[in-house]
Structure formats: structure tokens, C-alpha cells
Design a protein around this motif. Structure first.
Motif, PDB file in Angstrom:
ATOM      1  N   SER A 154     -94.000-101.579-122.051  1.00  0.00           N
ATOM      2  CA  SER A 154     -94.011-100.318-121.291  1.00  0.00           C
ATOM      3  C   SER A 154     -94.596-100.576-119.914  1.00  0.00           C
ATOM      4  N   THR A 155     -94.190 -99.750-118.960  1.00  0.00           N
ATOM      5  CA  THR A 155     -94.607 -99.922-117.570  1.00  0.00           C
ATOM      6  C   THR A 155     -94.867 -98.565-116.941  1.00  0.00           C
ATOM      7  N   TYR A 156     -95.889 -98.525-116.108  1.00  0.00           N
ATOM      8  CA  TYR A 156     -96.180 -97.334-115.296  1.00  0.00           C
ATOM      9  C   TYR A 156     -96.185 -97.746-113.831  1.00  0.00           C
ATOM     10  N   THR A 157     -95.512 -96.974-112.982  1.00  0.00           N
ATOM     11  CA  THR A 157     -95.440 -97.259-111.548  1.00  0.00           C
ATOM     12  C   THR A 157     -95.593 -95.966-110.769  1.00  0.00           C
ATOM     13  N   GLY A 189     -93.035 -87.818 -99.664  1.00  0.00           N
ATOM     14  CA  GLY A 189     -93.159 -87.449-101.068  1.00  0.00           C
ATOM     15  C   GLY A 189     -93.782 -88.555-101.882  1.00  0.00           C
ATOM     16  N   ARG A 190     -93.890 -88.313-103.188  1.00  0.00           N
ATOM     17  CA  ARG A 190     -94.444 -89.266-104.134  1.00  0.00           C
ATOM     18  C   ARG A 190     -93.544 -89.345-105.359  1.00  0.00           C
ATOM     19  N   PHE A 191     -93.675 -90.439-106.098  1.00  0.00           N
ATOM     20  CA  PHE A 191     -92.894 -90.596-107.323  1.00  0.00           C
ATOM     21  C   PHE A 191     -93.714 -91.374-108.347  1.00  0.00           C
ATOM     22  N   VAL A 192     -93.401 -91.111-109.622  1.00  0.00           N
ATOM     23  CA  VAL A 192     -93.969 -91.870-110.736  1.00  0.00           C
ATOM     24  C   VAL A 192     -92.821 -92.277-111.651  1.00  0.00           C
ATOM     25  N   ILE A 193     -92.932 -93.461-112.231  1.00  0.00           N
ATOM     26  CA  ILE A 193     -91.910 -93.991-113.136  1.00  0.00           C
ATOM     27  C   ILE A 193     -92.601 -94.498-114.392  1.00  0.00           C
ATOM     28  N   TRP A 194     -92.130 -94.035-115.534  1.00  0.00           N
ATOM     29  CA  TRP A 194     -92.563 -94.551-116.826  1.00  0.00           C
ATOM     30  C   TRP A 194     -91.351 -95.207-117.483  1.00  0.00           C
ATOM     31  N   SER A 195     -91.567 -96.345-118.119  1.00  0.00           N
ATOM     32  CA  SER A 195     -90.469 -97.004-118.826  1.00  0.00           C
ATOM     33  C   SER A 195     -91.000 -97.643-120.097  1.00  0.00           C
ATOM     34  N   GLU A 199     -84.631 -99.433-123.285  1.00  0.00           N
ATOM     35  CA  GLU A 199     -83.759 -98.582-122.468  1.00  0.00           C
ATOM     36  C   GLU A 199     -84.257 -97.152-122.311  1.00  0.00           C
ATOM     37  N   MET A 200     -85.556 -96.950-122.305  1.00  0.00           N
ATOM     38  CA  MET A 200     -86.120 -95.615-122.078  1.00  0.00           C
ATOM     39  C   MET A 200     -86.888 -95.621-120.766  1.00  0.00           C
ATOM     40  N   TRP A 201     -86.689 -94.585-119.966  1.00  0.00           N
ATOM     41  CA  TRP A 201     -87.390 -94.466-118.694  1.00  0.00           C
ATOM     42  C   TRP A 201     -87.421 -93.001-118.264  1.00  0.00           C
ATOM     43  N   TYR A 202     -88.350 -92.701-117.383  1.00  0.00           N
ATOM     44  CA  TYR A 202     -88.494 -91.339-116.845  1.00  0.00           C
ATOM     45  C   TYR A 202     -89.055 -91.434-115.433  1.00  0.00           C
ATOM     46  N   ILE A 203     -88.453 -90.717-114.491  1.00  0.00           N
ATOM     47  CA  ILE A 203     -88.913 -90.684-113.106  1.00  0.00           C
ATOM     48  C   ILE A 203     -89.078 -89.243-112.673  1.00  0.00           C
ATOM     49  N   GLU A 204     -90.106 -89.009-111.909  1.00  0.00           N
ATOM     50  CA  GLU A 204     -90.343 -87.699-111.294  1.00  0.00           C
ATOM     51  C   GLU A 204     -90.642 -87.937-109.824  1.00  0.00           C
ATOM     52  N   ALA A 230     -80.301 -79.130-115.444  1.00  0.00           N
ATOM     53  CA  ALA A 230     -80.222 -80.380-116.200  1.00  0.00           C
ATOM     54  C   ALA A 230     -78.775 -80.696-116.541  1.00  0.00           C
ATOM     55  N   HIS A 231     -78.406 -81.943-116.379  1.00  0.00           N
ATOM     56  CA  HIS A 231     -77.061 -82.377-116.731  1.00  0.00           C
ATOM     57  C   HIS A 231     -77.116 -83.846-117.132  1.00  0.00           C
ATOM     58  N   ALA A 232     -76.216 -84.238-118.011  1.00  0.00           N
ATOM     59  CA  ALA A 232     -76.184 -85.607-118.535  1.00  0.00           C
ATOM     60  C   ALA A 232     -75.201 -86.444-117.734  1.00  0.00           C
ATOM     61  N   ALA A 233     -75.516 -87.729-117.603  1.00  0.00           N
ATOM     62  CA  ALA A 233     -74.635 -88.664-116.913  1.00  0.00           C
ATOM     63  C   ALA A 233     -73.592 -89.194-117.892  1.00  0.00           C
ATOM     64  N   LYS A 234     -72.377 -89.321-117.424  1.00  0.00           N
ATOM     65  CA  LYS A 234     -71.307 -89.838-118.261  1.00  0.00           C
ATOM     66  C   LYS A 234     -71.404 -91.355-118.344  1.00  0.00           C
ATOM     67  N   GLY A 235     -70.801 -91.884-119.392  1.00  0.00           N
ATOM     68  CA  GLY A 235     -70.767 -93.325-119.547  1.00  0.00           C
ATOM     69  C   GLY A 235     -71.944 -93.864-120.327  1.00  0.00           C
ATOM     70  N   PRO A 236     -72.096 -95.185-120.365  1.00  0.00           N
ATOM     71  CA  PRO A 236     -73.175 -95.801-121.131  1.00  0.00           C
ATOM     72  C   PRO A 236     -74.536 -95.570-120.493  1.00  0.00           C
ATOM     73  N   VAL A 237     -75.581 -95.835-121.263  1.00  0.00           N
ATOM     74  CA  VAL A 237     -76.951 -95.715-120.756  1.00  0.00           C
ATOM     75  C   VAL A 237     -77.186 -96.827-119.741  1.00  0.00           C
ATOM     76  N   ARG A 238     -77.639 -96.441-118.552  1.00  0.00           N
ATOM     77  CA  ARG A 238     -77.872 -97.407-117.484  1.00  0.00           C
ATOM     78  C   ARG A 238     -79.289 -97.293-116.965  1.00  0.00           C
ATOM     79  N   PRO A 239     -79.857 -98.385-116.478  1.00  0.00           N
ATOM     80  CA  PRO A 239     -81.229 -98.328-115.957  1.00  0.00           C
ATOM     81  C   PRO A 239     -81.300 -97.636-114.608  1.00  0.00           C
ATOM     82  N   LEU A 240     -82.496 -97.283-114.234  1.00  0.00           N
ATOM     83  CA  LEU A 240     -82.751 -96.670-112.942  1.00  0.00           C
ATOM     84  C   LEU A 240     -82.649 -97.745-111.855  1.00  0.00           C
ATOM     85  N   ARG A 241     -81.907 -97.440-110.797  1.00  0.00           N
ATOM     86  CA  ARG A 241     -81.754 -98.425-109.719  1.00  0.00           C
ATOM     87  C   ARG A 241     -83.082 -98.742-109.061  1.00  0.00           C
ATOM     88  N   ARG A 242     -83.966 -97.777-108.965  1.00  0.00           N
ATOM     89  CA  ARG A 242     -85.259 -97.996-108.320  1.00  0.00           C
ATOM     90  C   ARG A 242     -86.072 -99.069-109.058  1.00  0.00           C
TER      91      ARG A 242
END
Length: 468
Positions: A154-157, A189-195, A199-204, A230-242
């Protein structure tokens, strides 16, 4: 080792004592209201400033809410009744553009960090592929080694960002520069990323009074914006580019495992190897919508330094065709994101990029020449704090929003209902064919029996006549 220790762990201890987590904090309204704004050079564990679910065009201070709920509501209604000025409308559209394009873009392809890296092979392997595999092995070794990177669960950024829409270019070649893009007028602005694996991640990300958050629970990728919900992305699960911008070397290396080396190029003063990754047609088809949009191509380029082996530049180009409605012409959108990564620092043995700049060009064009437009944007980001293997991070931190789950359940129920109807129609057709076939067989057998009996009856009658 350059790492800030006090800010993150003291803030994390405070959050654990309050019983909060990334998932709970976004589900709890009271937690958002009690959150304090981050300090100027704040630690990564601080909670983002509580923001309104929509652009705050008038730039109101948060202290107004302390005057009383009724007075605050009356103030909001008064503001809603007043027509926005031209400057407010321009700022609001800029925020939508910046957050929509640069807030939470995704990687081109599906990546699973549990998959092993391809074994370096020279025999019966094209030189472009074997060269790319060798470059990626050097990148993994320079970033901290495969054993250490695979031990991170797990990672916090946390970090800061400054975004601005620089200029708009029309088909006639006229360039209109944005007055709000220079100096202090850029949106901060500011951002936080949890992963967490797998293949689980969350960004705010909060910017200019608005907020976008996105995430993946390992099965679906979703995003929430104030104007679309809220809306879901089509296709396979992909990582966050950031996360590919110097934050997750293992995921970056696995993503480029199918790439080829196309040569060398100098980036600023660094000589680099260039790897090219093309998204396969099956993934592009799964990400497309037959009725509205089609993903034509998505290509990524990675620039790896020949001196250090690290990733110092990431580019990707994304072309989409939007089908026109009511017979109107199709519109093409091409998005190019160019990110330079620098100032790598050692965090628990892993080299992480702490500064960078992203330049984005969004091009709109169609069959008519006058429909061409180009918008250029820029982001300057900086990482404040990174922590690995954070205790307390679990699956409940990556739960999708409730309204998204209801929409997904509705789609699944409609799909199942459609499948059931098709199967019932098919069964009904089969049963109808079978019943008609049986009926035809019965009629034939009865006709055959009737014919044989008729012949026998004729013989009997003839016998009777002879006897008579």
C-alpha cells in the motif's frame, strides 16, 4: 534519506484516533466539514480542505457558514439568483476543463502488479523487444530493485498542484491567451492518493473550490465530478496515470513490458531511450461506446535516462471520434499529455519523482475546417510526502459511491433481463418448432395409418363381394 517523518505519522495517528479512513472520510459529511485546511508546507497526512460540491464562483470564505445555517442558505439563494459575470463564467469553464482533462486521467492499458516482468531473452526475439526488456530491467534496478518494489502493498502520497489554461487557438489561427493563466492567477490545489495491491487506488484532488475524486476497487474504475456526478469508466481496470509519473516504478515497468524500443532522443540535457506502447484493438473496443464515442488509438511513450536509468518523461496521445447526432458530422478529439519528471528522492530505498510539469494540448477537429480548435493547458505538481505499507488501509477504503453502485446494479439487471428475454424467445422458438414438427409427424403417421387401413378395408370389401 530525505523524508518528512513528523507530519504524516502525527496526522495519521490523529485520523486513526478519530476512526477515519480514506473511504469513511469521503462518505462522512461531518468529517469533511470538520477538516482543517492544509498548511502551506503541510504534511501529507492532512485532510483536504472541505469544499463545496461545485465551483465556488464568488470565492466565498468558509467562515460564512459559522453565521448560521439559515443565513447561509439565504446567501446561497441570493447568489444563485444573481447572474454570473463574464469573468466568473470563464473561471468556471476553466475549472471544468482542467479537472476533466488533468484531474484523474488513466493509463492506456490494464496493468496487474502481481504479474511477473518478462524474462530477458535475446534468442528468437526482435531487437526492439529485447532492448525494451533490458531498459525496463535497468529501470527497476535503479528505482530500488524488484524484491523491494514487490514488498510494497500500500502507498500514500500527497502533493500540491497548480493548473492553468494557457491559450485557445481557433481554426483561423487566432490565438487567445488566457489572462488568468499567468502568475498568481493560476488555480492552486492539493491532492492525495491511496493505493493498495491488487489494482486498488483512490485519488482526491481539490482545485479552486471544486473537487474531483476517482478510484478503483479492483473490478471497476469510477470518477466523480461536481457537474457529472459519479460514473464508471468503460473497459478494463486501469491504473491512475498520475501514479506512473515517478510514483509507482513497478506498475510503470509492467505497463511498458509489451513496448518496443524505437530509438534514442535527448530530453533537455539527458540522452534517453524511447519506448513505445500501443493499446491493442480489443482494449480500444471495450473502452468505446458504439452509439456515442469510439476510441481510435491510445499510444504511450516512455523516456528513460541512459545515465540514471530512471523515467524522466512520459507522453501519451489519445484520439477519440464522437459520433454526431441526427446525421451531423463526427467530431474528433485528440488529447496529448507531455509530463516531465524530476527531483528523484530516496524514500525507504525507493527512488520517487517529487517534481514535474505536465503540458496538455486538447485538439478538436472535424470534416469542416472551421470546426478546428486547440486548447493548451499546463500543470506544475510537487510531491510533499510518500509513505509505503501504511497500516489500516483495507478494501473498505476503495468502495465506490452509492449512486454509482445503484447505476451499475440497474445496468446489470437490464442486461440480465435482456438476456432472459432473448433466452425465452429462443426457447419459445425452439418449442414452437418442436411442436410444429411433432404435429406434422403425427399428421403424417395418421395419414399413413389411414391409408393402410383404407387399403385393408378395400380388400375386405372385395372379398365380401366375391363371396356374394
Amino acid at each position: 534519506m530525505e523524508k518528512k517523518q513528523g507530519g504524516f505519522f502525527s496526522a495519521l495517528k490523529h485520523e486513526v484516533a478519530r476512526g477515519l479512513s480514506p473511504g469513511k472520510s469521503r462518505r462522512s459529511k461531518s468529517a469533511d466539514m470538520d477538516a482543517q485546511p492544509p498548511r502551506g508546507g503541510g504534511g501529507g497526512g492532512e485532510v483536504l480542505t472541505a469544499v463545496m460540491e461545485g465551483p465556488d464562483a464568488c470565492g466565498a470564505e468558509r467562515g460564512e457558514r459559522k453565521e448560521g445555517w439559515g443565513r447561509w442558505v439565504r446567501g446561497q439563494l441570493t447568489r444563485a439568483a444573481a447572474p454570473p459575470t463574464a469573468g466568473e463564467g470563464g473561471r468556471r469553464s476553466d475549472l471544468r476543463l482542467l479537472l476533466g482533462v488533468m484531474g484523474a486521467p488513466l493509463a492506456p492499458v490494464h496493468v496487474c502488479a502481481s504479474e511477473p516482468l518478462p524474462h530477458l531473452s535475446v534468442k528468437d526475439t526482435p531487437i526492439e523487444t529485447s532492448s525494451a526488456q533490458y531498459i525496463l530491467q535497468q529501470y527497476i534496478a535503479a528505482s530500488g530493485g524488484q524484491t523491494l518494489l514487490k514488498s510494497i502493498k500500500s502507498t500514500y502520497t500527497s502533493g500540491t498542484t497548480r493548473m492553468s489554461a494557457l491559450e485557445f487557438q481557433t481554426a483561423g489561427g487566432k490565438v487567445v491567451r488566457n489572462r488568468r493563466s499567468s502568475g498568481k492567477a493560476a488555480e492552486a490545489g492539493r491532492f492525495v492518493i491511496w493505493s493498495m495491491q491488487p489494482e486498488m487506488w483512490y485519488i482526491e484532488l481539490a482545485l479552486g473550490g471544486s473537487k474531483v475524486h476517482a478510484g478503483s476497487n479492483g473490478r471497476i474504475v469510477w470518477r466523480h465530478t461536481p457537474w457529472l456526478g459519479a460514473h464508471a469508466a468503460k473497459g478494463p481496470v486501469r491504473p491512475l496515470r498520475r501514479a506512473l509519473q515517478g510514483l509507482d516504478p513497478l506498475t510503470t515497468a509492467i505497463m511498458f513490458s509489451d513496448a518496443i524500443c524505437i530509438g534514442e532522443k535527448k530530453v533537455n540535457t539527458e540522452d534517453c531511450f524511447v519506448l513505445k506502447l500501443c493499446t491493442d484493438s480489443q482494449t480500444l473496443k471495450s473502452r468505446s461506446t458504439a452509439s456515442s464515442a469510439e476510441i481510435i488509438r491510445h499510444v504511450a511513450f516512455g523516456y528513460f535516462s541512459q545515465r540514471t536509468g530512471l523515467l524522466i518523461k512520459l507522453e501519451d496521445s489519445h484520439l477519440t471520434r464522437s459520433n454526431g447526432s441526427n446525421g451531423s458530422e463526427s467530431v474528433y478529439w485528440e488529447t496529448n499529455i507531455n509530463t516531465e519528471i524530476g527531483e528523484y528522492k530516496n524514500v525507504d530505498g525507493v527512488l520517487v519523482g517529487h517534481k514535474g510539469k505536465s503540458k496538455v494540448s486538447l485538439m478538436r477537429f472535424g470534416e469542416v475546417a472551421l470546426s478546428q480548435r486547440v486548447t493548451r493547458m499546463e500543470e506544475i505538481w510537487e510531491i510533499d510526502e510518500v509513505a509505503f505499507n501504511v497500516k489500516g488501509v483495507g478494501n473498505d477504503c476503495f468502495i465506490p459511491p452509492r449512486d454509482l453502485k445503484a447505476a451499475i446494479c440497474g445496468e446489470e439487471s437490464r442486461e440480465l433481463e435482456s438476456r432472459d428475454l432473448k433466452s425465452w424467445d429462443l426457447k419459445g422458438g425452439i418449442c414452437g418448432e418442436e411442436s410444429r414438427e411433432l404435429e406434422s409427424r403425427d399428421l403424417k403417421s395418421w395419414d399413413l395409418k389411414g391409408g393402410s387401413l383404407g387399403k385393408k378395408g378395400g380388400k375386405v370389401r372385395d372379398d365380401w363381394r366375391v363371396e356374394d
